[in-house]
Design an enzyme around this catalytic site. Sequence first.
Site, short mmCIF file in Angstrom:
data_model
loop_
_atom_site.label_atom_id
_atom_site.label_comp_id
_atom_site.label_asym_id
_atom_site.label_seq_id
_atom_site.Cartn_x
_atom_site.Cartn_y
_atom_site.Cartn_z
N CYS A 399 48.88 36.37 43.21
CA CYS A 399 50.01 36.14 42.29
C CYS A 399 50.84 34.95 42.77
O CYS A 399 50.38 33.82 42.73
CB CYS A 399 50.84 37.42 42.15
SG CYS A 399 51.90 37.39 40.69
N HIS A 505 46.62 41.08 40.41
CA HIS A 505 46.83 41.90 41.62
C HIS A 505 45.63 42.81 41.84
O HIS A 505 45.63 43.95 41.38
CB HIS A 505 48.08 42.77 41.45
CG HIS A 505 49.36 42.00 41.53
ND1 HIS A 505 50.05 41.84 42.71
CD2 HIS A 505 50.06 41.34 40.58
CE1 HIS A 505 51.14 41.11 42.47
NE2 HIS A 505 51.17 40.79 41.19
N GLU A 507 44.73 44.47 44.31
CA GLU A 507 44.95 45.65 45.16
C GLU A 507 45.16 46.93 44.37
O GLU A 507 44.91 48.03 44.86
CB GLU A 507 46.16 45.43 46.10
CG GLU A 507 47.49 45.24 45.43
CD GLU A 507 47.83 43.78 45.10
OE1 GLU A 507 49.01 43.49 44.86
OE2 GLU A 507 46.90 42.95 45.06
#
Length: 543
Positions: A399, A505, A507
């Site tokens: 990001c 993102h 994750e």
Amino acid sequence: MKYILVTGGVISGIGKGIIASSVGTILKSCGLHVTAIKIDPYINIDAGTFSPYEHGEVFVLDDGGEVDLDLGNYERFLDIRLIRDNNITTGKIYQSVINKERKGDYLGKTVQVVPHITDAIQEWVMKQATISVDEDGVEPQVCVIELGGTVGDIESMPFIEAFRQFQFKVKRENFCNIHVSLIPQPNTTGEQKTKPTQNSVRELRGLGLSADLIVCRCTTPLETSVKEKISMFCHVEPTQVICVHDVSSIYRVPLLLEDQGVVRYLCERLNLPIEMRPRKMLTKWKEMADRSDRLLEHVSIALVGKYTKLADSYTSVIKALEHSALAINHKLEVKYIDSADLETTTLQDDPVKYHEAWQKLCSAHGVLVPGGFGARGTEGKMEAISWARKQNKPFLGVCLGMQLAVSAEDTVIDMPEHNPGQMGGTMRLGKRRTIFSSSTSVLRKLYGDVEYVDERHRHRFEVNPELKHHFEQKGLQFVGQDVEGERMEVIELEDHCYFVGVQYHPEFTSRPIKPSPPYFGLLLASAGKLQSYLAKGCRLSPR
């Protein structure tokens, strides 16, 4: 539908989220379909406008819901996909009731906390519990509900009252309460104290809910005498007192609960439709926990961010790194570096801090710059990125980290649909598709040589697409774009061991058994295994 309510006593942040996830995990391993709801008693509509120092990171769901990090735990433990309505806040409940009142739905009645707010809570829970969270679209059979905060808080009172009524509405055999409490062990005497738990359970009973299981959080395993004392004063059998002491890895918590007969108890208490058989899924957890305890080789990652004082600010990022490290059989060491400490201003103000920060960065095997907001600390992040680039150190930018990796004048622009007047929910949020435009991209290979990926976004700014050619001349390749080809989603640097930036993102969708490819690539490169992994057609050598 069976409902399991998880409440907490004595202190907040006691681990209700992990207990709720673990209970869901052991029930799912018995072949049941499990869903989860998190209740946050704060008045914010969602977690979108919080600083990470308030409640930890803001977790983003497929539908763009910005929610509490516990929903991330549910998704990872149970391997499910939740939506924003799986997170209930006081703000959402009051907003829905006030909207109904304005429309005249209450026919001139006085709108009150009881029954209107409490009814709205019960309806929300019952409706949300039936919504499928698995790939197969099957309606869940069990709903685990975690009530945030601590029993006795003013703000959680309407929720406790709602569940007091709810237990009669859905009948006793369909509702049970797990109360998570703290057993302190003062250093002076070293004995385990039960009084806080007694008080907490008594308070809960005074509000009309009786605990079916009391889960005791403690540093060392509960002594039998302490267990019996809790049983005597808290109105439960000794078998209903469960000990969850501090363990080497959270993968051990489902196993701890299973060993103490939690499944057997819930089966009897809730008439669950399962036969007691050896459970495959728990074997996976046991194998993971054992493996993570046996790791010998180390890999260190420098996490350069601005919220490094609280590890919870980066929960999903740390988990994604852990999943990847476990997959390559390395023990992970995260070196937290406050990006402001890398800036030249710190060199003047506090030279020791400056040199310590740079020493940490230089000694790490790889560098990660996660997302963030605001201008503070961006210069330090750019210093770290530039260093990783020049030193040929593995780097992943997520990001804001990706935007800073391409940073120059006018590189990062406001998005066309961003509304600058409002703060809440005005970003580009949720699951969006990224299409790979290059067949040689390292990241594409790590994803399994797919043509596109669907990942979750949360950003207000983006890379200016007009400058694409300017960067490509310098060896920075934009290898992934959005469906329209207007947004830059993935960058890679040519002739570098691993220099990757992603606008999304990754994750948020990492799982213990399926690590997120961008993080996996970072760990492979940091451990010096990326080239051989790619050469073998993206297969790890046998363990």
